[in-house]
Design a protein around this motif. Structure first.
Motif, PDB file in Angstrom:
ATOM      1  N   ILE A 345       0.617  -1.172   0.089  1.00  0.00           N
ATOM      2  CA  ILE A 345      -0.023  -0.038  -0.059  1.00  0.00           C
ATOM      3  C   ILE A 345       0.871   1.262   0.062  1.00  0.00           C
ATOM      4  O   ILE A 345       0.580   2.265  -0.609  1.00  0.00           O
ATOM      5  CB  ILE A 345      -0.910  -0.065   1.224  1.00  0.00           C
ATOM      6  N   ASN A 346       1.859   1.294   0.464  1.00  0.00           N
ATOM      7  CA  ASN A 346       2.765   2.327   0.656  1.00  0.00           C
ATOM      8  C   ASN A 346       3.414   2.767  -0.499  1.00  0.00           C
ATOM      9  O   ASN A 346       3.606   4.030  -0.950  1.00  0.00           O
ATOM     10  CB  ASN A 346       4.122   2.290   1.641  1.00  0.00           C
ATOM     11  N   LEU A 347       3.530   1.679  -1.543  1.00  0.00           N
ATOM     12  CA  LEU A 347       4.122   2.034  -2.717  1.00  0.00           C
ATOM     13  C   LEU A 347       3.123   2.596  -3.586  1.00  0.00           C
ATOM     14  O   LEU A 347       3.343   3.357  -4.396  1.00  0.00           O
ATOM     15  CB  LEU A 347       4.713   0.893  -3.270  1.00  0.00           C
ATOM     16  N   TYR A 349       0.723   4.453  -2.749  1.00  0.00           N
ATOM     17  CA  TYR A 349       0.542   5.844  -2.487  1.00  0.00           C
ATOM     18  C   TYR A 349       1.341   6.677  -3.218  1.00  0.00           C
ATOM     19  O   TYR A 349       1.389   7.728  -3.686  1.00  0.00           O
ATOM     20  CB  TYR A 349       0.791   5.775  -0.921  1.00  0.00           C
ATOM     21  N   LEU A 350       2.814   6.339  -3.127  1.00  0.00           N
ATOM     22  CA  LEU A 350       3.956   6.838  -3.839  1.00  0.00           C
ATOM     23  C   LEU A 350       4.009   6.884  -5.284  1.00  0.00           C
ATOM     24  O   LEU A 350       4.088   7.680  -5.750  1.00  0.00           O
ATOM     25  CB  LEU A 350       5.425   6.305  -3.422  1.00  0.00           C
ATOM     26  N   LYS A 353       1.236   9.482  -6.149  1.00  0.00           N
ATOM     27  CA  LYS A 353       1.860  10.773  -5.953  1.00  0.00           C
ATOM     28  C   LYS A 353       2.926  11.154  -7.198  1.00  0.00           C
ATOM     29  O   LYS A 353       3.029  12.331  -7.433  1.00  0.00           O
ATOM     30  CB  LYS A 353       2.859  10.779  -4.547  1.00  0.00           C
ATOM     31  N   ILE A 384      -5.311   6.695   0.272  1.00  0.00           N
ATOM     32  CA  ILE A 384      -5.389   6.467  -1.164  1.00  0.00           C
ATOM     33  C   ILE A 384      -6.452   7.377  -1.928  1.00  0.00           C
ATOM     34  O   ILE A 384      -6.073   7.855  -3.062  1.00  0.00           O
ATOM     35  CB  ILE A 384      -5.277   5.019  -1.296  1.00  0.00           C
ATOM     36  N   GLU A 387      -5.574  10.796  -2.473  1.00  0.00           N
ATOM     37  CA  GLU A 387      -4.470  11.110  -3.526  1.00  0.00           C
ATOM     38  C   GLU A 387      -4.811  10.596  -4.811  1.00  0.00           C
ATOM     39  O   GLU A 387      -4.548  11.605  -5.771  1.00  0.00           O
ATOM     40  CB  GLU A 387      -3.204  10.193  -3.004  1.00  0.00           C
TER      41      GLU A 387
END
Lengths: 449, 169
Positions: A345-347, A349-350, A353, A384, A387
């Protein structure tokens, strides 16, 4: 002679049966008792009563002339703890400064720590600390010098900078690298709060950049990042040095203890990438010097660890900021694709972005991944979702504006956070102004919100 | 970095380090609200948060939440690694660290944090140097204590570091 022997003999029994080393306070210390007392209580009211009692007792003891420095240290630790829990202990501030002044080693250290935690830069009491710091900077004991430099780098009154500047500058040439490093960071702090005071020592920063110790060199990069952000033109001549350093880092030439999970000095790499992106922006010739090393960094950062993703992200940002080059852009686009499609999930988000960042230059990329983007719209995690909406806002055109605004409004309806509501509301009105004809029915909704 | 907070699952603050000047009331209010927001998030959610006008990165290690607020242009993933590195340092120093170690020795946790991050930026990326600096300060303290116990009543000796054998590479 016999008198020394006698004293040694009397001291021996207490040494042999000595208590556990003073470095680790056992949980029978007063702090331990206080903490345990608090955890046993159930109501906030009881906790308040206990802490108030504790504070009264601390107040008595700090004001008494018989308290030794060792006891004072213990009292300061408890005062810091109480402040951390939210209770006011301002009577102890002056004693913290006294402790830093009169204590030695650990006592002094706790004194400085308490000062940096209690006071902020605009507090009047901070002026009292200046003399102590000046004295400690000149001490022959290097640890005291370190303590003084640490506190200077954290909380120091702006007006007293001229008084201390020459001494800190002198430390830049010290034989020990830990002192040079701390001096560079103290100067960085000065640069942030009073840039005109440190104008004259830019040449010394260059020396720090070429320092043989990588720690000092990376500390100087913080200053350079600030300076380059302000005025990139004056530092174009340093591009070659930065590129060389990055090449060496990526090629693994640094000593092995700078490796973080077998990635060489990642923080250093990221600082350099940021500086390079600022220098290469809108400047073709400078950017050309960087292509090789960027390619190399992209290649090396192929492993599957969070930290390599961080470096990749920064690389991608740099590639898109500087003068474009086709192959690099392709590789970067592939990277972003990997991020967005990743299950982590972190990736994701990035990735989103990054897409938001590059969509002005390359709208196709967003189109390529539109299925994923649409999925993300219904993601359980609000962050998410937000974003994704940001991204959609950037790619609105005449055709999709209606759909996008609908989604934005839906999100607004469910959002409880004021800040988000204001932000998104602003975006919706912006879109309404840009595409008035399609928006008429939707704008009625807007008025209602 | 703007600030770093450590708190337990019940919302009790264990450590707070502010790198921006803010009033006490302001700090307390901000801290409380941020803690509540983070505690309200579920396990599988993103580690990054855009809260008010701040970017916040947080991670949970056992029963402790590590939370950092960073600047607009900072890289979120690298901040996660900063948190991880700090945890590694604590682990190495205390030997298999647990929340109790941090609670009862919080001043040591602060010392380690200060060696690692100065003014909000990672100052030393070599784990060995950070730990060595802390150990040498501890060693100095032990030397002084030892001397004080040998000769009680004598004023604390001013130890020049060369003579006590410190800072040997």
């Amino acid at each position: 002679m016999s008198d020394v022997v006698e004293r040694t003999l009397t001291a021996l029994p207490s040494l042999l049966s000595s208590d556990p080393s003073p470095g680790r306070p056992s949980s029978t210390s007063k702090l331990g008792t206080l903490i345990r007392g608090i955890t046993e209580l159930t109501s906030k009211h009881d906790e308040e009563k206990l802490i108030q009692r504790e504070l009264v007792s601390i107040k008595e003891q700090v004001s008494s002339p018989n308290t030794t420095m060792r006891q004072m240290k213990e009292l300061m630790v408890r005062a810091v703890y109480c402040e951390m829990l939210g209770y006011e202990a301002s009577f102890s501030y002056i004693h913290a400064i006294k402790l830093a002044q009169q204590g030695t080693a650990l006592d002094k250290r706790v004194g400085y720590l308490a000062v940096s935690l209690f006071l902020n830069e605009s507090h009047e009491l901070l002026l009292l600390l200046v003399n102590t710091v000046l004295k400690d900077l000149q001490s022959t004991n290097l640890i005291e010098v370190c303590m003084a430099l640490t506190v200077v780098g954290q909380v120091f009154p702006k007006d007293m900078i001229p008084a201390i500047l020459p001494m800190v500058e002198e430390k830049l040439n010290h034989p020990k690298e830990i002192i040079r490093r701390k001096a560079v960071l103290a100067l960085y702090k000065f640069y942030l709060i009073a840039p005109n005071q440190v104008q004259h020592i830019h040449s010394k920063f260059r020396k720090a950049l070429c320092d043989k110790d990588p720690g000092v060199m990376s500390a100087s990069l913080h200053i350079y990042l600030e300076m380059v952000t302000e005025k990139p033109e004056s530092y174009k001549d340093l591009v070659v040095s930065f590129v060389t350093i990055l090449k060496q880092v990526v090629g693994g030439k640094l000593p092995i203890d700078f490796n973080y999970h077998s990635v060489p000095a990642p923080w250093l790499q990221i600082q350099l990438l940021r500086i390079l992106s600022l220098l290469g922006k809108n400047d073709r010739s400078t950017s050309e010097m960087m292509y090789e090393v960027l390619d190399e960094s992209l290649r090396r950062a192929e492993m599957n660890h969070n930290i390599t993703y961080a470096i990749l992200f920064e690389c991608v940002k740099t590639i898109y900021t500087i003068h474009p080059k086709a192959e690099l852009l392709e590789k970067a686009a592939k990277c972003i694709g990997n991020f967005v499609l990743s299950p982590k999930i972190n990736l994701k988000y990035l990735g989103l972005k990054a897409l938001t960042y590059v969509v002005q230059q390359d709208a196709n990329l967003a189109l390529q991944h539109q299925m994923t983007i649409i999925e993300c719209l219904d993601h359980a995690d609000l962050i998410i979702k937000r974003e994704t909406l940001e991204l959609l806002f950037r790619i609105t055109n005449g055709q999709n504006v209606k759909v996008i605004v609908e989604k934005l409004l839906e999100f607004l309806r469910h959002s409880k956070d004021d800040y988000v509501t204001i932000d998104l509301g602003g975006k919706v009105t912006e879109l309404a102004e840009k595409y008035p004809s399609e928006m008429i029915s939707n704008s009625l909704w807007c008025m209602n919100e | 970095m703007r600030f770093m907070l450590l708190f337990s699952r019940q919302g009790k603050l264990r450590l707070q380090k502010w790198y921006v000047p803010l009033g006490d009331q302001e700090k307390r209010r901000l801290g409380r609200e941020l803690v509540q927001t983070i505690l309200g998030r579920k396990a599988k959610m993103c580690s990054f948060l855009e809260w008010r006008d701040l970017k916040v990165v947080y991670k949970r290690y056992a029963s402790l939440y590590f939370c950092c607020a960073i600047e607009e242009q900072d890289n979120e993933l690298i901040t996660l690694e900063v948190i991880h590195r700090y945890v590694e340092l604590l682990d190495k120093y205390f030997g298999s660290v647990c929340e109790l170690d941090i609670i009862f020795n919080f001043e040591k946790a602060y010392f380690i944090l200060d060696e690692f991050l100065l003014g909000g930026e990672a100052q030393e990326t070599s784990k060995k140097s950070v730990l060595k600096a802390i150990e040498q300060a501890d060693q100095l303290q032990e030397n002084i204590d030892f001397q004080m116990r040998l000769f009680p009543g004598v004023l604390v000796p001013n130890m020049a570091s060369e003579s006590s054998g410190l800072f040997q590479n």
